[in-house]
Design an enzyme around this catalytic site. Structure first.
Site, PDB file in Angstrom:
ATOM      1  N   GLY A  12      46.243  60.709 -18.413  1.00  0.00           N
ATOM      2  CA  GLY A  12      47.337  61.165 -19.110  1.00  0.00           C
ATOM      3  C   GLY A  12      46.964  61.078 -20.682  1.00  0.00           C
ATOM      4  O   GLY A  12      46.448  60.311 -21.305  1.00  0.00           O
ATOM      5  N   MET A  13      46.755  62.612 -21.297  1.00  0.00           N
ATOM      6  CA  MET A  13      46.227  62.719 -22.649  1.00  0.00           C
ATOM      7  C   MET A  13      47.271  63.055 -23.398  1.00  0.00           C
ATOM      8  O   MET A  13      48.203  63.929 -23.084  1.00  0.00           O
ATOM      9  CB  MET A  13      45.379  63.799 -22.450  1.00  0.00           C
ATOM     10  CG  MET A  13      44.166  63.605 -21.848  1.00  0.00           C
ATOM     11  SD  MET A  13      42.707  64.897 -21.791  1.00  0.00           S
ATOM     12  CE  MET A  13      42.235  64.746 -23.539  1.00  0.00           C
ATOM     13  N   SER A  14      47.390  62.276 -24.591  1.00  0.00           N
ATOM     14  CA  SER A  14      48.739  62.640 -25.506  1.00  0.00           C
ATOM     15  C   SER A  14      48.203  63.143 -26.754  1.00  0.00           C
ATOM     16  O   SER A  14      49.193  63.419 -27.665  1.00  0.00           O
ATOM     17  CB  SER A  14      48.975  61.087 -25.918  1.00  0.00           C
ATOM     18  OG  SER A  14      47.759  60.405 -26.674  1.00  0.00           O
ATOM     19  N   GLY A  15      47.004  63.286 -26.843  1.00  0.00           N
ATOM     20  CA  GLY A  15      46.517  63.989 -28.164  1.00  0.00           C
ATOM     21  C   GLY A  15      46.077  63.052 -29.309  1.00  0.00           C
ATOM     22  O   GLY A  15      45.769  63.393 -30.359  1.00  0.00           O
ATOM     23  N   VAL A  17      43.499  59.351 -30.227  1.00  0.00           N
ATOM     24  CA  VAL A  17      42.001  58.822 -30.173  1.00  0.00           C
ATOM     25  C   VAL A  17      41.820  58.359 -28.567  1.00  0.00           C
ATOM     26  O   VAL A  17      40.691  58.297 -27.943  1.00  0.00           O
ATOM     27  CB  VAL A  17      41.555  58.313 -31.216  1.00  0.00           C
ATOM     28  CG1 VAL A  17      42.015  56.940 -31.459  1.00  0.00           C
ATOM     29  CG2 VAL A  17      40.133  58.323 -31.193  1.00  0.00           C
ATOM     30  N   CYS A 103      59.179  53.572 -19.987  1.00  0.00           N
ATOM     31  CA  CYS A 103      58.670  54.913 -20.069  1.00  0.00           C
ATOM     32  C   CYS A 103      57.257  54.613 -19.045  1.00  0.00           C
ATOM     33  O   CYS A 103      56.918  55.222 -18.222  1.00  0.00           O
ATOM     34  CB  CYS A 103      58.075  55.136 -21.290  1.00  0.00           C
ATOM     35  SG  CYS A 103      57.139  56.583 -21.411  1.00  0.00           S
ATOM     36  N   GLY A 127      45.033  55.505 -21.691  1.00  0.00           N
ATOM     37  CA  GLY A 127      44.135  54.873 -22.985  1.00  0.00           C
ATOM     38  C   GLY A 127      44.961  53.546 -23.171  1.00  0.00           C
ATOM     39  O   GLY A 127      44.775  53.059 -24.269  1.00  0.00           O
ATOM     40  N   CYS A 199      58.495  56.841 -28.568  1.00  0.00           N
ATOM     41  CA  CYS A 199      57.989  58.022 -28.494  1.00  0.00           C
ATOM     42  C   CYS A 199      58.640  59.398 -28.682  1.00  0.00           C
ATOM     43  O   CYS A 199      58.277  60.600 -29.200  1.00  0.00           O
ATOM     44  CB  CYS A 199      57.431  58.467 -27.023  1.00  0.00           C
ATOM     45  SG  CYS A 199      58.367  57.330 -25.721  1.00  0.00           S
TER      46      CYS A 199
END
Length: 364
Positions: A12-15, A17, A103, A127, A199
């Site tokens: 799951g990539m949120s943008g 680091v 969430c 992450g 979020c």
């Protein structure tokens, strides 16, 4: 056991680091990695605010740097139904919800996990600063090595089934190490600021945002003895223990929110940080989740957190039927907030948690 190169992990990539380094580490460890950006909120109507576009561009950049496939998946409907509706209902009921817990339970480790499995994933990874241990087929959720960043508080509602499909590659690292890894790999997100706030609200004014969905009902402010202290803007804008924004002048110590009288639409306030009305001896929790295979049914002692990053507090837990529990504090606690999570620990192990329903005072 599958070989690593045959083990598909969907990240799951949120943008940010953290999720960028998660993908990097898994790729370096030889896994078959796919990046997915979750679009949970439709911000097309929000004038001048569209961080989702920027975040997705960062995901693209990092995924291209790592040479992994990436997709955006829309979970707006699930998010609205499961998280946002709950968020509004809780505010309507005069409580202060924790959307992050919901969430994780409903989106990241349910909707996203199911979607990843449909893509042939063996695991999903995020992450989060948390660790997992497997012992005799049972999964244990352990605090992250970085005590300041540990996120088990937000993961307390997960099940054995969910944890069996999850990886937390950052769990053993300090945040500073994660930044260093990102910088050394020259990842596009290496110096990106950590996101704050809920979020779907981002950096916007919370009051203004809430007004869009819930009409405010101003009312009176009173002390516990019924002395008039002016007007409030709407009970939903205040949380127990809050000091800012009350607008009560005069000499002496500051004023704090002590309680909300929903029936009369009155905000109860008290003067002084240590006002007795701010303290309680225990709480009732609902929706208790036990992470271990076996549910707890008899009373036991352990540690608890009533808010994120709080030091662990000693408690005695009395599990009840119907998913409730009574939690007695070793020491009186200040400003316990209905709607927030109470999360239980034995040492570094998170054993579960629930939603704070109401507070209990011995002498009330």
């Amino acid at each position: 056991m599958k070989k690593r190169e045959d083990t598909r992990v969907v990240v799951g990539m949120s943008g940010g680091v953290d999720s960028s380094v998660t993908a990097l580490l898994l790729k370096e460890q030889g896994y078959d990695v796919i990046g997915i950006f979750m679009k949970n909120w439709d911000d097309s109507n929000d004038s001048g605010f569209c961080s989702a576009t920027e975040d997705y561009e960062d995901v693209e950049r990092v995924a291209q740097q790592l040479g992994i496939p990436y997709y955006a998946v829309n979970f707006e409907k699930q998010y609205w139904d499961k998280v946002f509706t709950y968020f509004l209902e809780e505010y309507k009921a005069g409580r202060t919800p924790n959307p992050d817990v919901m969430c994780n339970k409903e989106i990241k480790f349910k909707a996203f996990l199911n979607h990843a499995i449909s893509l042939g994933a063996d695991y999903v990874a995020t992450g989060h600063y948390a660790q997992l241990q497997e012992l005799d087929g049972e999964y244990r959720l352990i605090k992250g090595a970085d005590a300041n960043k540990d996120q088990t508080y937000f993961l307390n509602a997960l099940s054995q089934k969910q944890l069996s499909k999850v990886m937390f590659p950052l769990g053993h690292l300090q945040k500073a190490e994660v930044r260093k890894i990102a910088a050394e790999a020259e990842l596009a997100t290496a110096t990106k600021k950590d996101s704050t706030g809920i979020c779907f609200i981002g950096e916007r004014d919370f009051k203004e945002f809430l007004q869009t969905f819930l009409p405010a009902q101003p009312g009176r402010m009173e002390t516990m003895d019924g002395i008039d202290k002016g007007q409030h803007d709407g009970l939903m804008y205040y949380t127990l223990g809050q000091r800012q924004g009350l607008g009560i002048g005069g000499a002496g110590e500051p004023w704090f929110v002590i309680d909300k009288d929903l029936e009369r639409n009155v905000l109860i306030v008290g003067q002084g940080y240590h006002h007795p009305g701010l303290y309680s001896d225990g709480l009732w929790a609902t929706d208790m989740n036990w992470i271990a295979k076996e549910e707890r049914t008899s009373p036991f002692t352990c540690k608890a957190k009533f808010r994120y990053r709080q030091e662990d507090q000693g408690v005695t837990v009395f599990p009840k039927e119907d998913g409730r529990a009574f939690i007695q504090f070793d020491q009186p606690q200040r400003a316990i907030t209905p709607g927030q999570a109470v999360v239980l620990y034995e040492g570094d192990r998170c054993i579960g948690g629930g939603v704070i329903d109401k507070i209990h005072r011995e002498n009330a």
